[in-house]
Design an enzyme around this catalytic site. Structure first.
Site, mmCIF file in Angstrom:
data_model
loop_
_atom_site.group_PDB
_atom_site.id
_atom_site.type_symbol
_atom_site.label_atom_id
_atom_site.label_comp_id
_atom_site.label_asym_id
_atom_site.label_seq_id
_atom_site.Cartn_x
_atom_site.Cartn_y
_atom_site.Cartn_z
ATOM 1 N N HIS A 53 0.885 -1.205 -0.082
ATOM 2 C CA HIS A 53 -0.150 -0.003 -0.064
ATOM 3 C C HIS A 53 0.870 1.189 0.261
ATOM 4 C CE1 HIS A 53 -3.848 2.039 1.635
ATOM 5 N NE2 HIS A 53 -3.290 2.948 1.067
ATOM 6 N N HIS A 55 1.497 5.014 -2.438
ATOM 7 C CA HIS A 55 1.166 6.075 -3.272
ATOM 8 C C HIS A 55 2.321 6.794 -3.995
ATOM 9 C CE1 HIS A 55 -3.037 6.316 -1.528
ATOM 10 N NE2 HIS A 55 -2.405 5.783 -0.498
ATOM 11 N N HIS A 172 -10.402 0.679 1.625
ATOM 12 C CA HIS A 172 -10.388 1.935 2.643
ATOM 13 C C HIS A 172 -11.631 2.088 3.521
ATOM 14 C CE1 HIS A 172 -8.804 6.365 3.519
ATOM 15 N NE2 HIS A 172 -10.240 6.289 3.520
ATOM 16 N N HIS A 225 -5.174 -0.254 6.299
ATOM 17 C CA HIS A 225 -4.913 0.741 7.325
ATOM 18 C C HIS A 225 -5.809 0.780 8.610
ATOM 19 C CE1 HIS A 225 -7.137 3.478 5.059
ATOM 20 N NE2 HIS A 225 -6.294 3.921 4.024
ATOM 21 N N ASN A 271 -5.122 9.817 7.243
ATOM 22 C CA ASN A 271 -6.437 9.298 7.154
ATOM 23 C C ASN A 271 -6.246 7.694 7.021
ATOM 24 O OD1 ASN A 271 -9.210 9.272 6.817
ATOM 25 N ND2 ASN A 271 -9.126 9.947 4.526
ATOM 26 N N ASP A 298 1.231 2.898 3.739
ATOM 27 C CA ASP A 298 0.269 3.656 3.206
ATOM 28 C C ASP A 298 1.296 5.205 2.684
ATOM 29 O OD1 ASP A 298 -1.638 5.210 2.291
ATOM 30 O OD2 ASP A 298 -2.748 5.485 4.245
#
Ligand code: DOR
Ligand code: ZN
Ligand code: ZN
Length: 417
Positions: A53, A55, A172, A225, A271, A298
């Site tokens: 996970h 980005h 999510h 998460h 988040n 994340d």
């Protein structure tokens, strides 16, 4: 090449061994092998770490990160494989963007990059994305990460289509209406700071929804998460009933509590939000008893400008690739919650199993993906040292143990320090 004189973390224990690599694969494992190679005296060899996970922001948000800078951060953090989330611009909701990411990652040639496709077109929640075409182009899962799919009906369709194509949904979990603009955990520190809070139920309701769907449909689901004690408990109970649910958490959920928001440091804004001590302890307990299968970063790099604003307006996210291994090793292994083998399960074997990726274990015939660390090396986290474009970390100044010395991907050293 031979990896010599190391402590090797196998699935069933840590043993001294030499590893011979040939043609990108592990060719031989024996107490002593003659030949040229890396002397790993005093170092520990893990199966190549896998972060399911992250980005990477490309295409569209290259100001925050791109596939090159993100891949550099990954191998510096010990990761040989990463799965990148689809909230790019354009959204990764079709085979063209999936292929673009795969091709660019290949050009960069550092770690293996596996794209995750969006669940719905444009992540807008209205129409399913072209899941089969994305799978054919190399997507390894689908996710609406950044938010939840608003309707349970759409989510149930997604689980069914994903399963037809042999993919999992990575969920999510956040009820947007209930979050209602909340930026931190609702509790003592949201009251103290005046920052708008978000209650655990905003996360738990969607965790419960995804579990209900997986149970009713007899299909697998993966929860992203997990941050709440109550979410851990929902997953624990579902697993005990035989629901095909797997779950991940991140280092910030087992190392921090919402006390950190009192600084108004926007690098603590993430988040789901950082919660309270009972949540932190429950997350560790969940990792210990197998409720939580994986540790992911994340990794959510942001530009300085996105964070250098008042708390309520700052972007959500933590740049995590370069700190995850040390934070996890220090908090969990040195902290006594997990063994080295268990840490390797959470950071390599389980992500590989959940997404059916090659790798995850040190065994003859497996890809020669290895993460070699000095577990005795102490260092202090400083974002000035990050190679990620995202310097957004709440861990500046924290003392940790565990420095990555070599990251080996398909037998090639992609990082050394
Ligand atoms: O903090 C977060 N940042 N949480 C998310 O779900 C998305 C991520 C991002 O893309 O920045
Ligand atoms: Zn998310
Ligand atoms: Zn994410």
């Amino acid at each position: 090449m031979i990896v010599k004189n190391a402590e090797v973390v196998f699935a069933d224990g840590v043993k001294k061994a030499d590893i011979r690599i040939e043609g990108g694969k592990i060719a031989e494992i024996a107490p002593s092998i003659q030949g040229e190679g890396i002397d790993c005296t005093g170092l520990t060899v893990f199966p190549g770490l896998i972060d399911m996970h992250v980005h990477l922001r490309e295409p569209g948000f290259e100001k925050k990160e791109d596939i090159l800078s993100g891949s550099r951060a990954a191998v510096k953090g010990g990761f040989t494989q990463v799965c990148c989330m689809p909230n790019t611009k354009p959204v990764t909701d079709n085979k063209v963007v999936v292929s673009y990411i795969k091709n660019r990652a290949k050009e960069v040639g550092l770690c293996k990059v596996h794209p995750v496709g969006a669940i719905t077109e444009g992540q807008e929640g209205n129409n399913l994305a072209a899941i089969g075409a994305m799978k054919a182009a190399g997507a390894v899962a689908i996710s609406e990460d950044g938010k939840s799919v608003p309707s349970a009906k759409m989510m149930s369709l997604a689980m069914q289509y994903a399963s037809d194509f042999g993919l999992k949904c990575l969920c999510h979990c956040e009820d947007g209406a209930l979050v209602d603009g909340g930026v931190v955990n609702e509790g003592y520190y949201s009251t103290l700071t005046g920052l708008k809070g978000s209650i655990r139920a905003a996360e738990d309701i969607i965790i419960a929804r995804e579990i209900c769907l997986a149970e009713s449909l007899s299909l697998p689901v993966h929860i992203c998460h997990v941050s709440t004690y109550s979410g851990v408990q929902l997953i624990r109970e579902a697993k005990a009933r035989g629901v095909q649910v797997t779950a991940e958490t991140c280092p910030h959920y087992f190392t921090l509590t919402d006390e950190v928001i009192a600084s108004f440091d926007t690098n603590t804004k993430v988040n789901p939000p950082i919660r309270e001590e009972k949540d932190r302890l429950a997350v560790i307990e969940g990792l210990k008893d197998g409720t939580l299968d994986c540790i992911v970063t994340d990794h959510a790099p942001h530009h300085f400008d996105d964070k250098n604003v008042e708390y309520a307006l700052a972007a959500f996210g933590i740049s995590g690739l370069e700190t995850s291994f040390a934070l996890s090793y220090t908090a969990l292994v040195k902290g006594g919650a997990l063994t080295l083998c268990e840490l390797a399960q959470k950071m390599s074997a389980n992500p590989a199993a959940i997404l059916s990726l090659e790798g995850g274990a040190i065994a003859v015939g497996a890809p020669a993906d290895l993460t070699i660390a000095d577990l005795n090396a102490a260092w202090t986290i400083d974002p000035k040292d990050f190679v990620s474009k995202g310097k957004n970390t709440p861990f500046t100044g924290r003392e940790v143990y565990g420095k990555i010395r070599y990251t080996v991907v398909d037998g090639d050293v992609k990082y050394s320090a």
